[in-house]
Enzyme design. Structure first.
Site, PDB file in Angstrom:
ATOM      1  N   GLN A   1      27.658  41.044 -11.721  1.00  0.00           N
ATOM      2  CA  GLN A   1      28.164  40.809 -10.387  1.00  0.00           C
ATOM      3  C   GLN A   1      27.553  39.517  -9.875  1.00  0.00           C
ATOM      4  O   GLN A   1      26.565  39.043 -10.408  1.00  0.00           O
ATOM      5  CB  GLN A   1      27.807  41.972  -9.450  1.00  0.00           C
ATOM      6  CG  GLN A   1      28.923  42.978  -9.352  1.00  0.00           C
ATOM      7  CD  GLN A   1      28.535  44.261  -8.675  1.00  0.00           C
ATOM      8  OE1 GLN A   1      27.397  44.467  -8.282  1.00  0.00           O
ATOM      9  NE2 GLN A   1      29.483  45.150  -8.551  1.00  0.00           N
TER      10      GLN A   1
ATOM     11  N   THR B   1      21.381  45.171 -10.107  1.00  0.00           N
ATOM     12  CA  THR B   1      21.157  45.897 -11.360  1.00  0.00           C
ATOM     13  C   THR B   1      22.491  46.408 -11.916  1.00  0.00           C
ATOM     14  O   THR B   1      22.536  47.274 -12.761  1.00  0.00           O
ATOM     15  CB  THR B   1      20.107  47.001 -11.094  1.00  0.00           C
ATOM     16  OG1 THR B   1      18.942  46.368 -10.558  1.00  0.00           O
ATOM     17  CG2 THR B   1      19.678  47.744 -12.342  1.00  0.00           C
ATOM     18  N   HIS B   2      23.580  45.838 -11.426  1.00  0.00           N
ATOM     19  CA  HIS B   2      24.904  46.340 -11.776  1.00  0.00           C
ATOM     20  C   HIS B   2      25.479  45.628 -12.986  1.00  0.00           C
ATOM     21  O   HIS B   2      26.535  45.010 -12.912  1.00  0.00           O
ATOM     22  CB  HIS B   2      25.846  46.208 -10.583  1.00  0.00           C
ATOM     23  CG  HIS B   2      25.239  46.714  -9.298  1.00  0.00           C
ATOM     24  ND1 HIS B   2      25.548  46.220  -8.065  1.00  0.00           N
ATOM     25  CD2 HIS B   2      24.324  47.678  -9.080  1.00  0.00           C
ATOM     26  CE1 HIS B   2      24.855  46.850  -7.135  1.00  0.00           C
ATOM     27  NE2 HIS B   2      24.098  47.740  -7.729  1.00  0.00           N
ATOM     28  N   ILE B   3      24.788  45.709 -14.083  1.00  0.00           N
ATOM     29  CA  ILE B   3      25.346  45.202 -15.336  1.00  0.00           C
ATOM     30  C   ILE B   3      26.248  46.286 -15.902  1.00  0.00           C
ATOM     31  O   ILE B   3      25.865  47.453 -15.959  1.00  0.00           O
ATOM     32  CB  ILE B   3      24.246  44.847 -16.335  1.00  0.00           C
ATOM     33  CG1 ILE B   3      23.330  43.793 -15.732  1.00  0.00           C
ATOM     34  CG2 ILE B   3      24.837  44.359 -17.644  1.00  0.00           C
ATOM     35  CD1 ILE B   3      22.212  43.358 -16.653  1.00  0.00           C
TER      36      ILE B   3
END
Lengths: 612, 318
Positions: free
Chosen positions: A341, A510-512
């Protein structure tokens, strides 16, 4: 070791959901969690310590044992992420849900039909040539009952914007239709957020309060516990909640899982690989226990319920004669569509003499607009796909991590001017974006050829960078956002009109996502839309590794809703045909014979969503 | 069988040293009585009831905190150091005095004991790292020009110099070595260019060298580079000035009073958030009241461990 029905890798939120759903159906479920256990009482009772949590990452995975490597492109060298930077996966029961920000989004209907949406509206040529964006193979309408159930089980806070197709005042008019209002009203809106909302309305946008997995008042959740509303203490993201107002895997679903008497969590357990039998089916999990001894836990179903990067890495590490390139990878699908993101601040301002109390509350007390989110503005002639959720500075500003963030000039980095800048620490605020990350051939996961973990296993390698598409959409959004900021008339302003390079050290959420994506058949995905791995049907993946590309929204609500759906499907449709795919892949020879669909019983809804 | 087989804390204090749940009073100078077990949450009404929308910014009442108490700029006590040598401590003292300047009436970094914080932190951690850090080789070697000096192998990784920053912390040096070598390089630079050690220079000359470190032009900095040393120095100064005083810095809450931060508080009301209530004076974690006074902790009171069924009655299965 005795064979169990289900072993989950990781003891986070989706593991607890499975423990509850499958445990209630009589299955024995064991969760292997690398971290330890911690609870609101007493572990979070005195945790108002920014240094320990925000700087020293008390709740995160221990990078000294295992990290990830990154490189910007396939011809550049990869280096390990030696200290925390771009993302912060958690360790311990509840996983990252213990320290999350609890921004609780439903993805919008167009997010699930990503490629179709853009191609239908603008023609095929709008998709960048090297982009691998695709539809999910599931629609918003299919997922809505599970969103609804999850939101009511935890007590989501927010203001509905679209109730059964009727647009509601004060909510997000762009959201997909929801069958019920939020169970709990929105969190409080801080001073600066009200200012932003007024300015955004003035220029024709549609601000609304951020929906959150944080209780805004007392609520009896699905576990039967009555939990407190948020105390707005200012220690939330990267902290455990001391009163359990912030929902997590531990507040609601772990108690329900334990109540079934069929769920067991083993902490301090580091999983090495998923093992397969001679037929290629998963047979269990090899792990190092808390005493340092290697163990094998045999199981009839294996579920990867850990963080995206752990799930993808385990698929690649688990090689056998039947799966020489790793599990789920018989058709070279594992690792592709790695997306992320874009977490950026296009505009910040200082209002001399004002104080915003920005250290209070939490990082979900914010106002948001969707007017610049991909599906909701006209892309004709703009030369890009995508957009971003746009939002205000939230609360919970901590001085130790934000001292350098006062938006002044470079020559204030030290000395008397710097000290004066610190006096304005609570007088500035920003408009931020969390942007979409379309998928490209050049962004992917694989195993690093050089660096290894504590146990000698290769680290996962991330190959990721922005492309011109993202640079264009950032510049477009930044100019719109600058106009809102100007309308707010700050004393001084810092604008960032161009997208800076991606790096692995600045926090970027942390939105991998991606790497084990779901899809309609084995030629375009690793799993079906239940997270069931095409080439190993007794292996399931939960979490954001399933996402074909990343919308500009926080992933947790969707991955929990998907876990609800998968849990139900396993109980209702898989158990009487174990080892088989829940649905046959259309138009391709099935890897296994499949039965026709059996109706699942979705949670009760009050109204029927109008189909589009 | 339904349980959390808790194998106990792996190392709960690792990243928090010297603060642990029971042990945080050890080095903080606070007393157990200061925790105040009799307290109740002050005015905590967090029911989410929407307060009226404000028209523009309200100027909160009581705009400025009580200023920090006059704090003398005493010379650093070099007799009780944990890591720095006396000479290094004097250099650090001078650096902090220029980077975050102060006077007794408007105290800054020296008055807040920032150097004491850094010294204690480096002393408490064997390699100087207080956060988890991956230390396996190979460490990157940077190069300039169109092509690397050789192929990348399992033991050598070459990265173009102008790309290396994108990869974050990649130094072979740990935090202790970074300070030791960085300060030595600064000292040699001061002596070679201006004739005396850094601490003995006049303020403007010190500023000149700090500016050269900040922009990377300081001569003689190889390992660490001037920029990476300055970056790490600033990070530590932020920590010592703005983290909780239980860690040894932020003396008299000087840092928090400067920025206007009340520190550890249990709760704010919607009225507080809207700026409708008086501002609070800052306080340390050591002065934070208990969440549930009189209730002893223990995970068994929340959830069962090792097969216990306590605490889960009345939960509906799906």
């Amino acid at each position: 070791m005795k064979t169990v029905d289900v072993v989950t890798v990781g003891g986070g939120w989706t593991s607890a959901i499975m423990g509850w759903k499958l445990g209630a159906a009589g299955l024995s479920v064991v969760a292997l969690e690398q971290g330890d256990s911690r609870y609101a009482n007493p572990d979070f009772a005195h945790n108002h310590d920014s240094l320990r949590h925000s700087v020293r990452k008390a709740m995160m995975v221990d990078l000294a044992q295992e990290t990830w490597t990154w490189r910007p492109n396939a011809s550049a060298p990869s280096l390990p992420i030696r200290q925390y930077g771009a993302f912060h996966p958690g360790a311990g029961i509840g996983g990252s849900s213990m320290h999350w920000s609890a921004q609780l989004w439903r993805f919008v209907p167009a997010d699930f039909e990503y490629r179709s949406f853009y191609e239908d509206k603008y023609g095929k040529s709008i998709i960048p040539t090297d982009s691998t964006v695709q539809d999910w193979g599931i629609t918003y309408d299919e997922l809505e009952p599970y969103y609804d159930a999850f939101e009511y089980d935890i007590g989501a806070s927010g203001q509905a914007g679209n109730l059964c197709g009727e647009i509601q005042p004060g909510g997000n008019p762009f959201e997909g239709p929801r069958s019920r209002p939020y169970p709990v009203p929105p969190l409080v809106s801080p001073i600066w957020n009200d200012m932003f909302a007024d300015a955004a309305r003035h220029v024709g946008y549609h601000p609304f309060p951020q929906p959150a997995g944080i209780l805004s008042r007392g609520y009896r959740d699905a576990s039967g516990r009555t939990r407190s509303g948020c105390l707005y203490c200012g220690f939330c993201t990267r902290f455990g909640c001391e009163v359990d107002a912030k929902s997590s895997g531990v507040t609601t679903h772990l108690p329900m899982a334990l109540k079934t008497a069929n769920y067991e969590v083993r902490t301090g357990a580091h999983v090495l690989s998923v093992e397969t039998d001679r037929s290629g089916m998963a047979s269990g999990v090899r792990y190092i226990d808390a005493s340092g001894n290697e163990q094998f836990q045999p199981a009839r179903i294996v579920m990867l319920t850990a963080y995206t990067l752990t799930n993808v890495r385990l698929l690649l590490l688990s090689r056998s004669d039947r799966h020489p390139k790793g599990l789920g990878n018989d058709r070279d699908q594992v690792g592709r569509n790695m997306t992320y993101q874009m977490y950026r601040t296009p505009a910040a301002g200082i209002w001399d003499g004002k104080r915003f109390n920005s250290y209070m509350a939490n990082t979900a007390t914010m106002q948001v607009i969707f007017d610049l989110y991909g599906p909701f503005f006209d892309h004709s002639g703009l030369g890009f796909i995508g957009g971003a959720m746009t939002y205000t500075s939230p609360g919970e500003r901590e001085p130790v991590t934000s001292a350098g963030a006062v938006p002044l000039d470079e020559d204030t980095a030290w000395g008397p001017k710097y000290k004066d800048a610190l006096r304005k620490w609570d007088s500035w605020a920003a408009i931020q974006i969390q942007g979409e990350s379309p998928a490209y051939k050049g962004n992917f996961f694989d195993l690093d050829p050089v660096y290894t973990d504590k146990w000698g296993k290769p680290l996962l390698r991330l190959t990721f960078d922005w492309t011109d598409n993202e640079r264009r959409y950032y510049a477009h959004l930044a100019s719109k956002i600058a106009a809102v900021m100007r309308a707010m008339n700050p004393t001084s302003m810092k604008l960032t009109p161009e997208l800076s390079d991606f790096n692995s050290h600045d926090y970027n959420s942390t939105h991998i996502t991606g790497g084990a994506i779901m899809g309609t058949d084995p030629s375009n995905s690793v799993t079906n839309n239940f997270g069931q791995v095409w080439d190993t049907p007794n292996l399931f993946v939960t979490g954001a590794a399933l996402y074909p590309q990343n919308p500009g929204l926080n992933p947790t609500n969707t991955l929990c809703a998907l876990a609800y759906r998968t849990g139900d499907a396993i109980v209702q449709r898989y158990l009487n045909r174990t080892g088989k795919l829940i649905d046959a892949p259309p138009e391709l020879p099935a890897l296994n014979p499949a039965v026709g669909p059996v109706d699942t019983a979705p949670p009760e809804v009050i109204c029927r969503i109008p189909s589009r | 069988m339904s349980k959390v087989n808790d194998h106990g804390p792996q190392d709960r204090t690792r990243r928090g040293t010297p603060v642990s749940r029971r042990g945080f009073l050890r080095l903080g100078g606070a007393t157990a009585a200061a925790i105040g077990f009799g307290g109740v949450l002050d005015g905590c009404r967090a029911d989410g009831e929407a307060a009226p929308i404000q028209e523009g910014v309200q100027e909160p009442q009581g705009f400025v905190y009580d200023p920090a108490p006059p704090t003398p700029s005493e010379p650093l006590d070099t007799s009780a150091l944990h890591f720095f040598t006396a000479d290094e401590a004097k250099t650090m003292d001078a650096l902090v005095g220029r980077i975050l300047p102060g006077t007794p009436d408007d105290p800054g970094g020296r008055e807040a004991n920032v150097v004491g914080y850094i010294d204690l932190k480096l002393g408490l951690h064997p390699d100087g790292f207080a956060q988890p850090t991956y230390r396996k080789p190979p460490f990157a070697e940077s190069y300039e020009g169109p092509t690397p000096p050789g192929p990348n192998t399992d033991s050598r990784i070459y990265v173009r110099k102008d790309e290396l920053d994108r990869y974050g912390y990649q130094s072979t040096l740990n935090d202790r070595e970074m300070f030791r070598l960085g300060l030595a390089q600064l000292e040699s630079l001061a002596k070679s260019s201006l004739g005396v050690g850094f601490a003995s220079l006049a303020g403007p000359q010190q500023d000149q060298l700090i500016g050269q470190m900040a922009d990377g032009s300081a001569i003689g900095f190889n390992s660490p580079t001037a920029k990476s040393f300055f970056k790490m120095l600033m990070q530590h100064i932020h920590e010592g000035f703005l983290s909780d005083p239980i860690y040894g810095g932020n003396k008299n809450l000087i840092g928090w009073k400067l920025v206007g931060y009340p520190g550890a508080q249990r709760a704010y009301t919607p009225e507080d958030i809207k700026g409708l209530t008086p501002r609070r004076s800052p306080r340390s974690i050591a002065d934070l009241e208990a969440v549930n006074p009189g209730v002893s902790g223990g995970s068994h009171e929340v959830l069962p461990v090792s097969g216990s069924r306590n605490g889960n009655e009345g939960i509906e299965n799906p």
